[in-house]
Design a protein around this motif. Structure first.
Motif, PDB file in Angstrom:
ATOM      1  N   SER A   1      50.363  39.314  46.248  1.00  0.00           N
ATOM      2  CA  SER A   1      49.085  39.284  45.537  1.00  0.00           C
ATOM      3  C   SER A   1      48.502  37.887  45.638  1.00  0.00           C
ATOM      4  O   SER A   1      49.228  36.893  45.583  1.00  0.00           O
ATOM      5  N   THR A   2      47.189  37.821  45.780  1.00  0.00           N
ATOM      6  CA  THR A   2      46.479  36.538  45.653  1.00  0.00           C
ATOM      7  C   THR A   2      45.680  36.556  44.356  1.00  0.00           C
ATOM      8  O   THR A   2      45.896  35.743  43.456  1.00  0.00           O
TER       9      THR A   2
ATOM     10  N   THR B   1      45.227  39.002  41.747  1.00  0.00           N
ATOM     11  CA  THR B   1      45.734  39.506  40.461  1.00  0.00           C
ATOM     12  C   THR B   1      46.742  38.529  39.850  1.00  0.00           C
ATOM     13  O   THR B   1      46.641  38.173  38.675  1.00  0.00           O
TER      14      THR B   1
ATOM     15  N   PRO C   1      37.716  45.068  46.104  1.00  0.00           N
ATOM     16  CA  PRO C   1      38.766  44.443  45.288  1.00  0.00           C
ATOM     17  C   PRO C   1      39.451  43.275  45.992  1.00  0.00           C
ATOM     18  O   PRO C   1      40.124  42.475  45.340  1.00  0.00           O
TER      19      PRO C   1
HETATM   20  N1   CP Z   1      42.557  43.193  44.118  1.00  0.00           N
HETATM   21  C1   CP Z   1      43.864  42.876  44.227  1.00  0.00           C
HETATM   22  O1   CP Z   1      44.746  43.521  43.642  1.00  0.00           O
HETATM   23  O2   CP Z   1      44.102  41.783  45.020  1.00  0.00           O
HETATM   24  P1   CP Z   1      45.538  41.114  45.181  1.00  0.00           P
HETATM   25  O3   CP Z   1      46.407  42.079  45.930  1.00  0.00           O
HETATM   26  O4   CP Z   1      45.309  39.823  45.955  1.00  0.00           O
HETATM   27  O5   CP Z   1      46.081  40.853  43.812  1.00  0.00           O
END
Ligand code: CP
Length: 315
Positions: A64-65, A67, A274
């Motif tokens: 994840s970046t 979240t 997202p």
């Molecule tokens: N939108 C989202 O969940 O991005 P990440 O995977 O970077 O957290």
């Protein structure tokens, strides 16, 4: 999954695991609270004392970046102590089970767990397992749900569009494997959106999705006509058991959000994603960077929304 695990007898949020069946009033309460937190980010001292002395553990079993980082920022803005457990270097590699790991973190006096996991029911299992008074937030579960993403998407739409009941909204791309799509559909229905369309190839947008109360389109040009909000989603290749699209190039030609396609939407339609975006696959660069895109605003709004969720759980 029953929702009594996440809402107590008094109607208060105990955990946030899914947006499915979450009452519209509770969603609105979260969005209203997030609105009050938005300006904290513009202050010189970006701090409120609401979670002072509390320990929030970020447990991200998938990458994840946005979240993970915005949860950390949100918790710190509420003055919590934040622990980001590095799963890759944790004792999971020595055979420790998920719940044994949780027991040890509870023994370290954790107050809140933020959990991302490939397994759809991981956050739910942890919520059932932890002692009363410890809160669990699902930060993305398999292809099942991503509730804080759905809430920040709703916050973004409300910010730009106000009245949910009149909106036409389309979600384009890999709906089949998307927890974001499911959570967005659940929250928009709770807020009274009447027209939700999903669009993409039959392999990724099967007719069975109409069971969710959405209109299914396999022709994107028809789906995008006259809409107020367009959300594009990346191909979730990591969740596909077989190749379900011929090539990225062909996907872009048939289903990618280009300037020409976006021109079919309402002239003041907003474009959401997202993240992470794949330029030239599900979205053209000049759309992602264009005047109708609110993709980076979604990221900023995500901090306020996650602050709202954590502060409500703590009450
Ligand atoms: N939108 C989202 O969940 O991005 P990440 O995977 O970077 O957290």
């Amino acid at each position: 999954m029953t929702d009594d695990i996440q809402i107590n007898g008094g109607g208060k949020l105990r955990h946030l695991l899914t947006l499915e069946n979450l009452p519209g009033e509770l969603v609105t309460e979260i969005l209203d609270r997030a609105q009050t937190f938005l300006s904290v980010g513009d202050r010189k001292t970006k701090k409120l004392p609401l979670l002072r002395g509390r320990s929030v553990f970020n447990l991200f079993f998938e990458n994840s970046t946005r979240t993970r980082t915005t949860f950390e920022i949100a918790a710190k803005r509420l003055s919590a102590d934040v622990v980001n457990l590095n799963i890759a270097t944790s004792s999971q590699s020595k055979g420790e089970s998920l719940l044994d790991m949780i027991d040890n973190l509870v023994a370290m006096q954790a107050d809140m767990f933020v959990v991302r996991h490939a397994q759809s029911d991981a956050a739910y299992m942890i919520a059932k397992h932890v002692p009363k008074g410890i809160h669990v937030i699902n930060a993305g579960a398999g292809s099942h749900s991503h509730p804080t993403q759905g809430l920040l998407d709703a916050f973004t739409i409300r910010h730009f569009k106000k009245d949910f009941s009149r909106l036409k909204i389309v979600i384009i791309g890999d709906i089949l494997h998307s927890r974001v799509a499911r959570s967005q559909i659940h929250v928009l229905k709770a807020l009274g959106v009447n027209e939700i369309r999903v669009a993409g190839p039959e392999t990724l947008v099967p007719e069975t999705l109409s069971d969710m109360g959405v209109s299914v389109y396999n022709d994107v040009d028809s789906a995008i006509k006259g809409v107020d909000v367009v959300t594009t989603l990346r191909l979730q290749n990591e969740r596909m058991k077989a190749s379900l699209v011929p090539s990225a190039q062909e996907f872009y030609e048939k289903y990618g959000l280009t300037k020409e396609r976006l021109a079919l939407a309402h002239s003041d339609a907003i474009v959401m994603h997202p993240g992470p975006i794949n330029r030239g696959v599900e979205i053209a660069s000049n759309v992602a960077d264009g005047p109708q895109a609110v993709i980076l605003r979604q990221v900023t709004f995500g901090i306020a929304v996650r602050m709202a969720v954590m502060s409500l759980l703590h009450e």
